[in-house]
Design an enzyme around this catalytic site. Structure first.
Site, short mmCIF file in Angstrom:
data_model
loop_
_atom_site.label_atom_id
_atom_site.label_comp_id
_atom_site.label_asym_id
_atom_site.label_seq_id
_atom_site.Cartn_x
_atom_site.Cartn_y
_atom_site.Cartn_z
N LYS A 13 13.94 -9.17 7.18
CA LYS A 13 14.67 -9.22 5.91
C LYS A 13 16.18 -9.46 6.19
O LYS A 13 16.63 -9.32 7.34
CB LYS A 13 14.43 -7.91 5.16
N TYR A 53 6.55 -11.45 -4.14
CA TYR A 53 6.41 -10.04 -4.56
C TYR A 53 5.77 -9.89 -5.94
O TYR A 53 6.00 -8.89 -6.59
CB TYR A 53 7.79 -9.37 -4.54
N ASN A 116 14.80 -1.81 4.52
CA ASN A 116 13.88 -1.45 5.61
C ASN A 116 13.57 -2.60 6.57
O ASN A 116 12.55 -2.60 7.26
CB ASN A 116 12.62 -0.78 5.07
N HIS A 119 9.19 -7.05 6.74
CA HIS A 119 8.02 -7.07 5.86
C HIS A 119 6.80 -7.43 6.67
O HIS A 119 6.88 -8.27 7.58
CB HIS A 119 8.21 -8.13 4.76
N GLU A 130 0.33 -15.15 1.66
CA GLU A 130 1.74 -15.21 2.04
C GLU A 130 2.01 -16.34 3.05
O GLU A 130 3.00 -17.05 2.95
CB GLU A 130 2.18 -13.86 2.62
P1 RTP Z 1 6.71 -4.71 2.71
O1 RTP Z 1 5.92 -5.50 1.68
O2 RTP Z 1 8.17 -5.04 2.70
O3 RTP Z 1 6.10 -4.76 4.07
O4 RTP Z 1 6.65 -3.22 2.26
P2 RTP Z 1 5.41 -2.33 1.87
O5 RTP Z 1 4.18 -3.16 1.65
O6 RTP Z 1 5.34 -1.30 2.92
O7 RTP Z 1 5.90 -1.68 0.52
P3 RTP Z 1 5.78 -2.19 -0.98
O8 RTP Z 1 5.43 -1.02 -1.79
O9 RTP Z 1 4.95 -3.43 -1.07
O10 RTP Z 1 7.29 -2.52 -1.29
C1 RTP Z 1 7.86 -3.74 -0.88
C2 RTP Z 1 9.29 -3.48 -0.52
O11 RTP Z 1 10.00 -3.07 -1.68
C3 RTP Z 1 11.04 -2.19 -1.32
N1 RTP Z 1 10.85 -0.92 -2.01
N2 RTP Z 1 11.84 -0.27 -2.56
N3 RTP Z 1 11.44 2.90 -4.24
C4 RTP Z 1 12.08 1.86 -3.80
O12 RTP Z 1 13.27 1.71 -3.96
C5 RTP Z 1 11.32 0.84 -3.09
N4 RTP Z 1 10.02 0.88 -2.89
C6 RTP Z 1 9.73 -0.24 -2.19
C7 RTP Z 1 10.97 -2.00 0.18
O13 RTP Z 1 11.87 -2.93 0.80
C8 RTP Z 1 9.53 -2.36 0.49
O14 RTP Z 1 9.37 -2.76 1.83
#
Ligand code: RTP
Length: 152
Positions: A13, A53, A116, A119, A130
């Site tokens: 990212k 997303y 974070n 991804h 994707e």
């Molecule tokens: P990623 O897609 O980035 O690998 O992350 P993930 O599946 O572990 O998590 P996901 O729930 O799909 O969320 C995608 C990205 O959104 C941001 N996020 N911010 N509460 C918050 O502020 C929040 N929750 C999620 C994070 O950058 C997350 O990786």
């Protein structure tokens, strides 16, 4: 039968790029034994990020997430090998870096969910979606390690 050619989409990212972590993140996947089959640096537009997303549309953090991902270039990659999707997620660590184990990428390099640094696809079907979104077929490079069958 185990699929030794499973593919996952991994992206570094904007904060990961700006903090100079590209090499460290690539190294984790290489040293685990995964094979890099595609990579490019891209400053994604909002439309692309909204498509990427789309499953999160409606979440309170969605707009901020798209803005963050659009704030600078990202490094988009495809990694291949046995259980690349689930092991890729393990290498990244938990979504909230405060819950990520030390030794994982997030557990070693960041502290905030909204920043974070990387991804990773969460399932084989989302990886396929994707990869098709970010890469043209001809950008996925077929290559072999020849006489080293322990490296995928
Ligand atoms: P990623 O897609 O980035 O690998 O992350 P993930 O599946 O572990 O998590 P996901 O729930 O799909 O969320 C995608 C990205 O959104 C941001 N996020 N911010 N509460 C918050 O502020 C929040 N929750 C999620 C994070 O950058 C997350 O990786």
């Amino acid at each position: 039968m185990a699929n030794i050619k499973e593919r996952t989409f991994i992206a570094i990212k904007p904060d990961g790029v700006q903090r100079g972590l590209v090499g460290d993140i690539i190294k984790r996947f290489e040293q685990r034994g995964y094979k890099l089959v595609a990579m490019k640096m891209v400053h994604a537009d909002t439309k692309m990020l909204e498509e990427h997303y789309k499953d999160l549309a409606g979440k309170p953090f969605y707009a901020g997430l798209v803005k963050y991902m659009n704030s600078g270039p990202i490094v988009a990659m495809v990694w291949e090998g046995l259980q690349a999707v689930s092991t890729g997620r393990k290498l990244l660590g938990a979504t909230n870096p405060l819950d990520s184990a030390p030794g994982t990428i997030r557990g070693d390099f960041c502290i905030q969910t909204g920043r974070n640094i990387c991804h990773g696809s969460d399932a084989v079907d989302s990886a396929e979606r994707e990869i098709a979104l970010w890469f043209k077929k001809e950008e996925l490079v077929q290559w072999d390690h020849h006489s080293a069958p322990w490296i995928y």
